[in-house]
Design an enzyme around this catalytic site. Structure first.
Site, short mmCIF file in Angstrom:
data_model
loop_
_atom_site.label_atom_id
_atom_site.label_comp_id
_atom_site.label_asym_id
_atom_site.label_seq_id
_atom_site.Cartn_x
_atom_site.Cartn_y
_atom_site.Cartn_z
N ALA A 107 106.16 79.78 8.19
CA ALA A 107 107.19 80.05 7.18
C ALA A 107 107.28 78.89 6.18
O ALA A 107 107.02 77.74 6.54
CB ALA A 107 108.54 80.26 7.87
N PRO A 108 107.61 79.20 4.92
CA PRO A 108 107.99 80.51 4.38
C PRO A 108 106.83 81.41 3.98
O PRO A 108 107.04 82.53 3.56
CB PRO A 108 108.83 80.14 3.15
CG PRO A 108 108.23 78.86 2.68
CD PRO A 108 107.85 78.11 3.92
N GLY A 109 105.59 80.89 4.06
CA GLY A 109 104.45 81.76 3.81
C GLY A 109 103.50 81.30 2.73
O GLY A 109 102.50 81.98 2.48
N LYS A 111 101.28 78.83 2.62
CA LYS A 111 99.94 78.56 3.12
C LYS A 111 99.30 79.81 3.72
O LYS A 111 98.10 80.02 3.59
CB LYS A 111 100.00 77.41 4.13
CG LYS A 111 100.46 76.10 3.49
CD LYS A 111 100.68 75.02 4.52
CE LYS A 111 101.14 73.72 3.85
NZ LYS A 111 102.49 73.85 3.22
N ARG A 134 113.53 82.33 9.26
CA ARG A 134 112.33 81.91 8.54
C ARG A 134 111.18 82.89 8.75
O ARG A 134 110.37 83.12 7.85
CB ARG A 134 111.93 80.50 8.98
CG ARG A 134 112.88 79.42 8.47
CD ARG A 134 112.58 78.06 9.08
NE ARG A 134 111.21 77.63 8.86
CZ ARG A 134 110.75 77.07 7.75
NH1 ARG A 134 111.57 76.91 6.72
NH2 ARG A 134 109.50 76.68 7.65
N ASP A 174 100.80 73.27 10.08
CA ASP A 174 101.65 72.58 9.11
C ASP A 174 102.96 72.29 9.83
O ASP A 174 103.90 73.08 9.80
CB ASP A 174 101.86 73.46 7.87
CG ASP A 174 102.62 72.73 6.79
OD1 ASP A 174 102.28 71.57 6.50
OD2 ASP A 174 103.57 73.31 6.23
N CYS A 227 104.67 66.97 5.76
CA CYS A 227 105.20 66.53 4.47
C CYS A 227 106.07 65.29 4.68
O CYS A 227 107.20 65.22 4.22
CB CYS A 227 105.97 67.65 3.77
SG CYS A 227 107.33 68.35 4.72
#
Length: 441
Positions: A107-109, A111, A134, A174, A227
């Site tokens: 989520a959120p989508g 990637k 999510r 991620d 991130c």
């Protein structure tokens, strides 16, 4: 207003580059969008000022004064608004059509939809998100971007690892993180940050990575990304993973747009990637590309048994000239889906979307799904709208349109499919989903 403990650590990480890093927070945020080749091979000329991203196919920067999210083509799935640095991990995964690919924390989508664009509807893409809200957003974005070969799940990494060991050719992690790279973008990341959060995230990431290692097939590629700038969550997490999993090694790729990782954290970690906001037009990210060594392949899982498409669908498909790609039919709840041929048995899994939603049978009638409309590139009965005209705004608001077609009609905007309407007596009844409708001014 950056936390003092955060600043002290980054000063130690960057040394003489520290002042340049601080100065980057006074620059405007970089904004990006990514075109969707699943929607059309020949995208129309966009009415925005776009500059190509060097590290992402179909990725572009756009200026902050322009609002592509308000254009009807956004609702049609022509592009996805995505932070420029966030486009890097999916590119590093090296996805090709026909592979089995897992986005483990999807989520959120952004990637997931980027991976789907590279797969071109071939193979199986599993998009997983454990958090219910999510996961719902993820499923909606998979629908909007016209993806036909995606399975959307709401599962823990550990349960998936037990169910599908050694089955995926590519795995993207991620990972949920402390979000330091998003301080400039998301106020919540700044408010929630603490050294304790960093440590907690590092522990959670270790469990997710261990599950990903089990899910990946021998010879497959795993990309780990965050991130955050925190070494515990970046090079430290990768070094600890490699110590636990000697069957993996860091894969060396030539990606000149990114900075090297900290090689002092362990052998080969200089071949991982840092995306610093003072060195590129994007927010802060980290990524490592890992390759699993050769070994014995795991036996394949049981596959979902196909169902037979109902007669109302067959009549609807003949009437509109709908042709489905290779795949298999699946009755799922009240709806019918067209699933990838390699779709596994879903018994006991929390499933949100097992493929392309076709619609529902209502007696002898077939009610087509919004997902089907967005996926279609053409139909024998269409109604075209000007993307900048008043009718497009009225359609997105759920209003009826004046038009001569009779029966189910594919509504397009500037040549791109947008949704359904049903014509009768010179009126097109609007079937754009109520939850997506916009207010008219």
């Amino acid at each position: 207003m950056l936390p003092p403990a955060f600043l002290d650590r980054v000063r130690q990480q960057l040394g003489p580059e520290y002042e340049a890093f601080l100065a980057s927070y006074h620059r405007p945020r970089a904004l990006g969008l990514r075109l969707n080749p699943l929607k059309t091979d020949r995208p129309p000329i966009l009415p925005f000022t776009l500059s190509p991203l060097p590290w992402a196919a179909y990725g572009f920067w756009y200026p902050s004064e322009e609002r592509p999210g308000l254009h009807p083509w956004h609702e049609a799935g022509l592009y996805y608004l995505q932070e420029p640095s966030a486009m890097a991990p999916a590119e590093l995964l090296g996805v090709e059509p026909g592979l089995r690919v897992l986005d483990l924390c999807a989520a959120p989508g952004g990637k997931s939809t980027q991976l789907a664009a590279k797969m071109r509807g071939q193979g199986l893409l599993v998009c997983n998100e454990y958090h219910p809200k999510r996961a719902k957003i993820l499923s909606q974005n998979v629908e909007r971007m016209a993806i036909s070969n995606a399975l959307v799940l709401q599962e823990t990494p550990e349960r998936l690892a037990k169910r599908f060991p050694g089955w995926f050719h590519r795995v993207l992690v991620d990972a949920p993180c402390s979000g330091e790279g998003m301080f400039r973008k998301e106020a919540a990341a700044l408010e929630d940050w603490s050294p304790e959060l960093v440590e907690m995230c590092a522990r959670r990431q270790a469990g997710i990575l261990d599950a990903a290692a089990e899910l990946l097939a021998p010879g497959g590629r795993l990309v780990y990304s965050t991130c955050t700038f925190a070494p515990q969550e970046d090079e430290g997490a990768v070094a600890a993973f490699l110590a636990r999993h000697p069957e993996f090694e860091i894969e060396v790729l030539d990606v000149p747009w990114f900075s090297p990782g900290d090689g002092a954290a362990g052998p080969g970690l200089e071949h991982t990637f840092r995306l610093w906001p003072h060195k590129l037009r994007g927010e802060g990210h980290y990524a490592a590309v890992l390759r699993k060594g050769a070994g014995e392949a795991a036996p394949p899982p049981a596959f979902a048994r196909p169902d037979r498409l109902p007669a109302p669908w067959e009549a609807f498909a003949r009437d509109l000239g709908v042709q489905l790609p290779a795949g298999k039919a699946l009755a799922f709840g009240p709806s019918w889906f067209w699933a990838p041929e390699e779709l596994p048995d879903l018994t006991g899994l929390r499933v949100l979307r097992p493929g392309l939603e076709l619609g529902q049978c209502r007696g002898e009638r077939f009610l087509p799904a919004h997902a089907l409309a967005l996926w279609l590139s053409k139909a024998s009965r269409t109604w075209s709208l000007d993307p900048l005209g008043p009718e497009a705004a009225r359609y997105l608001a759920g209003e009826e349109l004046r038009g001569s077609p009779s029966g189910w009609t594919l509504v397009t905007v500037g040549g791109l499919s947008l949704g359904w309407a049903k014509g009768s007596g010179g009126v097109l009844k609007n079937h754009y989903p109520k939850g997506l409708r916009r207010r008219t001014s």
